[in-house]
Design a protein around this motif. Sequence first.
Motif, short mmCIF file in Angstrom:
data_model
loop_
_atom_site.label_atom_id
_atom_site.label_comp_id
_atom_site.label_asym_id
_atom_site.label_seq_id
_atom_site.Cartn_x
_atom_site.Cartn_y
_atom_site.Cartn_z
N TRP A 53 1.11 -0.85 0.21
CA TRP A 53 -0.52 -0.05 0.18
C TRP A 53 0.93 1.32 -0.28
O TRP A 53 0.10 2.18 -0.33
CB TRP A 53 -0.32 -0.21 1.54
N GLN A 57 1.27 4.66 -2.26
CA GLN A 57 1.16 6.45 -1.91
C GLN A 57 2.30 6.71 -2.81
O GLN A 57 2.09 7.92 -2.55
CB GLN A 57 0.86 6.68 -1.02
N PRO A 60 2.04 8.97 -7.12
CA PRO A 60 0.72 9.06 -7.49
C PRO A 60 0.39 8.61 -8.89
O PRO A 60 0.47 8.66 -9.59
CB PRO A 60 -0.03 10.43 -7.62
N SER A 64 -3.39 4.54 -6.37
CA SER A 64 -3.09 5.26 -5.08
C SER A 64 -5.15 5.82 -4.63
O SER A 64 -5.44 5.90 -5.25
CB SER A 64 -2.47 6.86 -5.53
N ASP A 65 -4.23 5.87 -3.34
CA ASP A 65 -5.81 5.83 -3.00
C ASP A 65 -6.04 8.29 -3.37
O ASP A 65 -5.45 8.44 -3.36
CB ASP A 65 -5.66 6.77 -0.92
N GLN A 67 -7.64 10.27 -1.50
CA GLN A 67 -6.48 11.52 -0.54
C GLN A 67 -4.93 11.53 -0.55
O GLN A 67 -4.87 13.09 -0.69
CB GLN A 67 -6.75 11.04 1.37
N THR A 68 -4.44 10.94 -1.32
CA THR A 68 -2.95 10.60 -1.61
C THR A 68 -2.64 11.53 -2.66
O THR A 68 -2.27 12.68 -2.48
CB THR A 68 -2.01 9.40 -1.84
N ASP A 71 -3.89 15.48 -1.95
CA ASP A 71 -2.67 15.92 -1.08
C ASP A 71 -1.64 16.13 -1.85
O ASP A 71 -0.36 16.88 -2.11
CB ASP A 71 -2.57 15.14 0.49
N THR A 72 -0.86 15.25 -2.44
CA THR A 72 -0.35 15.19 -3.34
C THR A 72 -0.45 16.39 -4.38
O THR A 72 0.63 17.27 -4.74
CB THR A 72 0.79 14.09 -4.14
#
Length: 355
Positions: A53, A57, A60, A64-65, A67-68, A71-72
């Motif tokens: 996982w 992350q 990206p 990827s999630d 939120q990742t 945020d990135t």
Amino acid sequence: MPYNVPTLKTIIEQGLIDVQSSLDTVLPKFGIEQALNSAVSGSVRDLYDYQSWIVRQIIPTSESDDQTIIDTAQSEGVVRKLATYASGTVTFSGTNTIPEDTQMTHSDGRVYTVTSSSLNGSSVLAVVQSEDTGVSYNVPEGEALTLVSTVPGVSPQGSVTAAISGGAEIENVSELLERLLFRKRNPPMGGAVADYVAWCREVSGVTRAWAYDAYQGGSTVGYAFVFDGRPDIIPTSTDATAMDAYIFRHQDPATGSYVGRPAGIEVIYIGLTLKPLSTALNIVPDTTELRSSVSKAMSNYIASLSPGSTLLLSSLRTAIGAVTGLTDYTLALTTNVTAVANELHSLGVISWGNA
């Protein structure tokens, strides 16, 4: 070479070999050693999953999630576009202005609020904004809106004279990822051609954009953009005017600093027209699910084309043939489809079973 994460079964088997080797005995099929080995092996597998996982992350990607990615992108200066209100101009017959916050409705129940109004002879020009965000609140020119409550000296029904547009949903994470990757591959250069594409795509609702250097000679840049989330993806005159102002000067969504086209550069909006591809297609097996998948594959390929590009028959066939579950098909199209500079290919009507 890639590292293959061992399966839980492999970890248990390896653990059993290690335990038996250490004890120098063959363990019974059931016992405390077997139970402890299975428990520890499960924990080890959880660690492998967590590490896998983390790997997804670090850089990206579509794996990827969400939120990742969000945020990135934020850290890279690519801010997720929020849902926006639609606005435009509605003209009424009358001799008085319409007070602010006066509401009017569309025949389907959509509500709009007056933000300002002015007189122009015997007409009242009301600038309105939708009561909520979203693409569904966009209204094309010519449609009627009706005042909820009467205003003295003003006709109760008006007509949209400058399209009510700009309403958009919150940006999909997949589109945000595309913009993030574009930013990494094309860092801001203070007015390079790629900057115009990035600026266009910063506007809510805009999904694709193109820019061309020396479009009409030196010191000119041509640009075009579309809204794939709307029924009609071509920008309205209101959209074009707003984009022209945005490219001229706007605040960077991440830094708040004012940026825009460099001095001495003339930007030219390219008004696009759609060139729908209508064709006949037989598929085997012919199911509703496969029809949907084939249509999506064709749309994805066509969406990758820029204005004026040639739609390649071989590429379209490749897209259709790659659909999972499709065993055979017959396509009526037999040649490439060209387009002039301001034409953009789109998927038209598919006549299923008529090829």
